[in-house]
Write a protein that holds these residues in place. Structure first.
Motif, PDB file in Angstrom:
ATOM      1  N   GLY A 110       0.824  -1.218   0.000  1.00  0.00           N
ATOM      2  CA  GLY A 110       0.000   0.000   0.000  1.00  0.00           C
ATOM      3  C   GLY A 110       0.856   1.266   0.000  1.00  0.00           C
ATOM      4  N   ASN A 111       1.774   1.369   0.962  1.00  0.00           N
ATOM      5  CA  ASN A 111       2.597   2.582   1.070  1.00  0.00           C
ATOM      6  C   ASN A 111       3.501   2.724  -0.156  1.00  0.00           C
ATOM      7  OD1 ASN A 111       1.463   2.536   3.604  1.00  0.00           O
ATOM      8  ND2 ASN A 111       3.363   2.363   4.743  1.00  0.00           N
ATOM      9  N   GLY A 112       4.013   1.577  -0.643  1.00  0.00           N
ATOM     10  CA  GLY A 112       4.924   1.611  -1.783  1.00  0.00           C
ATOM     11  C   GLY A 112       4.206   2.043  -3.051  1.00  0.00           C
ATOM     12  N   MET A 113       3.006   1.488  -3.279  1.00  0.00           N
ATOM     13  CA  MET A 113       2.259   1.881  -4.482  1.00  0.00           C
ATOM     14  C   MET A 113       1.823   3.343  -4.397  1.00  0.00           C
ATOM     15  SD  MET A 113       2.180  -0.283  -6.904  1.00  0.00           S
ATOM     16  CE  MET A 113       0.979   0.623  -7.874  1.00  0.00           C
ATOM     17  N   LEU A 114       1.481   3.798  -3.200  1.00  0.00           N
ATOM     18  CA  LEU A 114       1.107   5.211  -3.055  1.00  0.00           C
ATOM     19  C   LEU A 114       2.295   6.102  -3.442  1.00  0.00           C
ATOM     20  CD1 LEU A 114      -1.014   7.299  -2.114  1.00  0.00           C
ATOM     21  CD2 LEU A 114      -0.017   7.148   0.183  1.00  0.00           C
ATOM     22  N   ALA A 115       3.490   5.732  -2.985  1.00  0.00           N
ATOM     23  CA  ALA A 115       4.684   6.533  -3.326  1.00  0.00           C
ATOM     24  C   ALA A 115       4.918   6.520  -4.833  1.00  0.00           C
ATOM     25  CB  ALA A 115       5.906   5.983  -2.582  1.00  0.00           C
ATOM     26  N   LEU A 116       4.740   5.358  -5.455  1.00  0.00           N
ATOM     27  CA  LEU A 116       4.965   5.282  -6.911  1.00  0.00           C
ATOM     28  C   LEU A 116       3.944   6.122  -7.672  1.00  0.00           C
ATOM     29  CD1 LEU A 116       5.804   1.504  -7.493  1.00  0.00           C
ATOM     30  CD2 LEU A 116       7.300   3.452  -7.951  1.00  0.00           C
ATOM     31  N   LEU A 117       2.682   6.063  -7.217  1.00  0.00           N
ATOM     32  CA  LEU A 117       1.639   6.775  -7.967  1.00  0.00           C
ATOM     33  C   LEU A 117       1.690   8.281  -7.716  1.00  0.00           C
ATOM     34  CD1 LEU A 117      -1.233   4.161  -7.646  1.00  0.00           C
ATOM     35  CD2 LEU A 117       0.267   4.584  -9.584  1.00  0.00           C
ATOM     36  N   ARG A 118       2.258   8.667  -6.576  1.00  0.00           N
ATOM     37  CA  ARG A 118       2.428  10.110  -6.330  1.00  0.00           C
ATOM     38  C   ARG A 118       3.703  10.635  -6.997  1.00  0.00           C
ATOM     39  NH1 ARG A 118       0.634  10.899  -0.002  1.00  0.00           N
ATOM     40  NH2 ARG A 118      -1.592  11.227  -0.432  1.00  0.00           N
ATOM     41  N   ASN A 119       4.519   9.730  -7.483  1.00  0.00           N
ATOM     42  CA  ASN A 119       5.749  10.117  -8.192  1.00  0.00           C
ATOM     43  C   ASN A 119       5.756   9.413  -9.549  1.00  0.00           C
ATOM     44  OD1 ASN A 119       7.644  11.561  -6.038  1.00  0.00           O
ATOM     45  ND2 ASN A 119       6.542   9.906  -5.015  1.00  0.00           N
ATOM     46  N   PRO A 120       4.905   9.890 -10.501  1.00  0.00           N
ATOM     47  CA  PRO A 120       4.728   9.152 -11.763  1.00  0.00           C
ATOM     48  C   PRO A 120       6.033   8.962 -12.536  1.00  0.00           C
ATOM     49  CG  PRO A 120       3.187  11.011 -11.594  1.00  0.00           C
ATOM     50  CD  PRO A 120       4.081  11.090 -10.400  1.00  0.00           C
ATOM     51  N   ASP A 121       7.017   9.862 -12.359  1.00  0.00           N
ATOM     52  CA  ASP A 121       8.299   9.649 -13.057  1.00  0.00           C
ATOM     53  C   ASP A 121       8.961   8.358 -12.569  1.00  0.00           C
ATOM     54  OD1 ASP A 121       8.591  10.959 -10.549  1.00  0.00           O
ATOM     55  OD2 ASP A 121      10.667  11.446 -11.045  1.00  0.00           O
ATOM     56  N   GLN A 122       8.785   8.038 -11.274  1.00  0.00           N
ATOM     57  CA  GLN A 122       9.378   6.821 -10.718  1.00  0.00           C
ATOM     58  C   GLN A 122       8.617   5.580 -11.196  1.00  0.00           C
ATOM     59  OE1 GLN A 122      12.361   6.974  -8.642  1.00  0.00           O
ATOM     60  NE2 GLN A 122      12.174   8.845  -9.843  1.00  0.00           N
ATOM     61  N   TRP A 123       7.300   5.718 -11.320  1.00  0.00           N
ATOM     62  CA  TRP A 123       6.479   4.618 -11.872  1.00  0.00           C
ATOM     63  C   TRP A 123       6.923   4.331 -13.311  1.00  0.00           C
ATOM     64  CZ3 TRP A 123       3.123   0.869 -10.680  1.00  0.00           C
ATOM     65  CH2 TRP A 123       2.236   0.387 -11.641  1.00  0.00           C
ATOM     66  N   ASP A 124       7.091   5.390 -14.108  1.00  0.00           N
ATOM     67  CA  ASP A 124       7.512   5.207 -15.504  1.00  0.00           C
ATOM     68  C   ASP A 124       8.905   4.595 -15.583  1.00  0.00           C
ATOM     69  OD1 ASP A 124       5.157   6.174 -16.422  1.00  0.00           O
ATOM     70  OD2 ASP A 124       5.886   8.236 -16.715  1.00  0.00           O
ATOM     71  N   LEU A 125       9.789   5.042 -14.702  1.00  0.00           N
ATOM     72  CA  LEU A 125      11.154   4.514 -14.695  1.00  0.00           C
ATOM     73  C   LEU A 125      11.139   3.010 -14.396  1.00  0.00           C
ATOM     74  CD1 LEU A 125      14.196   5.047 -14.803  1.00  0.00           C
ATOM     75  CD2 LEU A 125      14.113   5.743 -12.411  1.00  0.00           C
ATOM     76  N   LEU A 126      10.327   2.622 -13.436  1.00  0.00           N
ATOM     77  CA  LEU A 126      10.236   1.210 -13.063  1.00  0.00           C
ATOM     78  C   LEU A 126       9.614   0.381 -14.193  1.00  0.00           C
ATOM     79  CD1 LEU A 126      11.135  -0.227 -10.527  1.00  0.00           C
ATOM     80  CD2 LEU A 126       8.891   0.181  -9.523  1.00  0.00           C
ATOM     81  N   ARG A 127       8.696   0.993 -14.928  1.00  0.00           N
ATOM     82  CA  ARG A 127       8.117   0.284 -16.074  1.00  0.00           C
ATOM     83  C   ARG A 127       9.175   0.044 -17.137  1.00  0.00           C
ATOM     84  NH1 ARG A 127       3.949   3.748 -18.511  1.00  0.00           N
ATOM     85  NH2 ARG A 127       4.375   2.411 -20.270  1.00  0.00           N
ATOM     86  N   ARG A 128      10.015   1.068 -17.361  1.00  0.00           N
ATOM     87  CA  ARG A 128      11.063   0.913 -18.390  1.00  0.00           C
ATOM     88  C   ARG A 128      12.173  -0.005 -17.924  1.00  0.00           C
ATOM     89  NH1 ARG A 128      10.694   6.387 -18.486  1.00  0.00           N
ATOM     90  NH2 ARG A 128      12.803   6.652 -17.651  1.00  0.00           N
ATOM     91  N   ARG A 129      12.454   0.010 -16.598  1.00  0.00           N
ATOM     92  CA  ARG A 129      13.576  -0.785 -16.076  1.00  0.00           C
ATOM     93  C   ARG A 129      13.085  -1.698 -14.938  1.00  0.00           C
ATOM     94  NH1 ARG A 129      18.320   2.933 -14.401  1.00  0.00           N
ATOM     95  NH2 ARG A 129      19.206   0.874 -13.994  1.00  0.00           N
ATOM     96  N   PRO A 130      12.363  -2.770 -15.311  1.00  0.00           N
ATOM     97  CA  PRO A 130      11.769  -3.647 -14.270  1.00  0.00           C
ATOM     98  C   PRO A 130      12.817  -4.278 -13.363  1.00  0.00           C
ATOM     99  CG  PRO A 130      11.401  -4.544 -16.496  1.00  0.00           C
ATOM    100  CD  PRO A 130      12.021  -3.209 -16.684  1.00  0.00           C
ATOM    101  N   GLU A 131      14.077  -4.316 -13.795  1.00  0.00           N
ATOM    102  CA  GLU A 131      15.122  -4.904 -12.934  1.00  0.00           C
ATOM    103  C   GLU A 131      15.346  -4.049 -11.680  1.00  0.00           C
ATOM    104  OE1 GLU A 131      15.681  -3.309 -15.744  1.00  0.00           O
ATOM    105  OE2 GLU A 131      17.447  -2.005 -15.559  1.00  0.00           O
ATOM    106  N   LEU A 132      14.753  -2.850 -11.666  1.00  0.00           N
ATOM    107  CA  LEU A 132      14.905  -1.996 -10.476  1.00  0.00           C
ATOM    108  C   LEU A 132      13.925  -2.344  -9.356  1.00  0.00           C
ATOM    109  CD1 LEU A 132      15.434   1.562 -12.037  1.00  0.00           C
ATOM    110  CD2 LEU A 132      17.126   0.196 -10.791  1.00  0.00           C
ATOM    111  N   ILE A 133      13.089  -3.374  -9.563  1.00  0.00           N
ATOM    112  CA  ILE A 133      12.053  -3.640  -8.562  1.00  0.00           C
ATOM    113  C   ILE A 133      12.637  -3.936  -7.172  1.00  0.00           C
ATOM    114  CG2 ILE A 133      11.742  -6.081  -9.237  1.00  0.00           C
ATOM    115  CD1 ILE A 133       8.914  -3.849  -8.015  1.00  0.00           C
ATOM    116  N   ALA A 134      13.719  -4.737  -7.098  1.00  0.00           N
ATOM    117  CA  ALA A 134      14.259  -5.075  -5.765  1.00  0.00           C
ATOM    118  C   ALA A 134      14.796  -3.820  -5.052  1.00  0.00           C
ATOM    119  CB  ALA A 134      15.318  -6.163  -5.864  1.00  0.00           C
TER     120      ALA A 134
END
Ligand code: HEM
Length: 407
Positions: free
Chosen positions: A253-277
């Motif tokens: 919950g807290n992690g997804m909220l941070a990602l959705l409030r920071n759409p540049d970070q969501w997009d970055l993670l989409r482009r570079r899924p190896e960053l998930i860990a």
């Protein structure tokens, strides 16, 4: 409850008004002092506000819980549960921890990975069919139920709503009693009673007919050659249910909220899924599901230039330590690359440090990684459905009530 710090900053660590965003107050108090006298209900303690001092207490052998030595000033309901090693000191702590650790080896987690994948896949498919998703109720909660009570403890899958209700009441009840209303204390007592009755019956069933789960292994195993008693196994089940469910739900919950409030970070993670860990580590630093913990000086000792006597209590603000810019550059910025590359940031305290370092961390990572990766792949245009976020009443545990998103 509120105190005046050396530079006259007033701070109330447990003011419900801080739930939505405790971080500016943490900053003020960190900047004022590393150690602050604080009245914890009727117990005078010291608040530890900065990273270095928090880490020193968590890793120092002169700090612990002091219940077995009879010196703890804290009256903590968790400590009264048989087998509840989160509040034990060596050597008892190590004996229980060793038994439970078997459930979280790389091999066991590897075996659980396909199950987590299937559960998440089904939940996300159902959300896509419906066209709506509450990341808590429709994804994080059913995933935690499937992995912890059902898979780890071998409990009945049909009782998902009961497990959630019991663990929520017990999680709120892990806050100090002086912060709870009478109704919350009564709800904790009722939930703990229902839970113990249920796990008591389950232990009897598994004793007669063992299955492939940790509960059956605990029944078969012994501590130092002697078998665990039924109350110890029931207590361990309760600990795993509460320590595991509330926290792993809140990481998603807290992690997804941070990602959705920071759409540049969501997009970055989409482009570079190896960053998930590394992104999960950043979530645990930036908005940790567990905000503080307690320790007691087991011997006379010194911390940050202050003398402590045996039996003195401290409250360690790990949520504040994660935002300490003495240690983390631009600590208030959410950056999914912070823990990536050759020079990752200092270890966060989201899973604690030292001998009580979260034993379930590999399972928590598996759940969060599987859930968030599925959303990145299958719902890439996810957006918050509302800007208003309501927090659970707990203060030790930091989590939101619901997180509806549009797909
Ligand atoms: C994101 C999810 C999680 C977070 C943030 C978290 C956080 C923590 C923290 C901070 C501690 C140490 C408390 C202290 O030092 O006083 C801890 C200990 C513990 N956690 Fe977790 N936890 C998570 C998931 C889990 C899961 C999934 C399980 C098991 C199913 C689990 C079981 C435990 C247990 C049994 C301990 C006690 C360890 C000991 O005392 O040696 N946790 N956790």
């Amino acid at each position: 409850m509120s105190i005046a710090t050396p530079s006259e900053v007033t701070f109330d660590a447990f003011d419900p008004g801080m739930r939505a965003d405790p971080y500016p107050a943490y900053r003020r108090v960190r900047d004022a002092a590393a150690l602050l006298p604080y009245q914890f209900g009727d117990v005078p303690v010291t608040l530890v506000t900065r990273y270095e001092e928090c880490a020193a207490v968590l890793t120092g052998s002169e700090w612990g819980h002091g219940y077995s030595a009879g010196i703890s000033p804290f009256r903590d309901a968790t400590a009264a549960i048989p087998g509840s090693f989160v509040r034990m000191d060596p050597p008892q702590h190590g004996r229980y921890r060793k038994l439970v650790s078997k459930a979280f080896t790389p091999r066991t987690i590897g075996d659980l990975t396909p199950l987590a994948g299937r559960v998440v896949d089904d939940l996300v498919s159902a959300a896509l069919r419906r066209g709506g998703l509450d990341i808590l109720a429709d994804l994080a909660v059913p995933l935690a139920v499937a992995m912890i009570p059902v898979r780890l403890l071998g409990a009945d899958p049909g009782l998902g709503a009961d497990f959630r209700q019991w663990q929520l009441a017990i999680a709120r009840g892990s806050d100090p009693d002086w912060l709870l209303g009478a109704a919350e204390v009564a709800a904790r007592t009722a939930a703990a009673g229902a839970c113990m009755t249920y796990f008591g019956e389950l232990v009897a069933r598994k004793r007669a007919e063992p299955t492939a789960d940790l509960l059956s292994e605990l029944i078969a195993a012994g501590v130092d050659g002697a078998g665990l008693t039924a109350p110890e196994i029931i207590g361990l089940s309760l600990l795993l249910l509460v320590a595991g469910m509330e926290t792993s739900i809140n990481l998603i919950g807290n992690g997804m909220l941070a990602l959705l409030r920071n759409p540049d970070q969501w997009d970055l993670l989409r482009r570079r899924p190896e960053l998930i860990a590394p992104a999960l580590d950043e979530m645990l630093r930036y908005d940790a599901p567990t905000q503080f913990t307690i320790r007691v000086a087991l011997a006379d000792t010194e911390l940050g230039g202050k003398q402590f006597r045996r039996g003195d209590g401290v409250v360690i603000l790990t949520g504040s330590a994660g935002r300490d810019d003495r240690v983390f550059a631009e600590a208030d910025t959410f950056d999914v690359t912070r823990y990536a590359g050759n020079q990752p940031a200092r270890k966060h305290l989201g899973f604690s440090l030292g001998i009580h370092f979260c034993v379930g961390a590999p399972l928590a990572r598996l759940e969060a990684e599987t859930a968030i990766q599925a959303l990145l792949e299958r719902a890439p245009r996810l957006e918050l459905a509302t800007e208003t976020v309501e927090y659970q009443p707990s203060l030790i545990h930091r989590g939101i009530v619901s997180l509806p998103v549009s797909l």
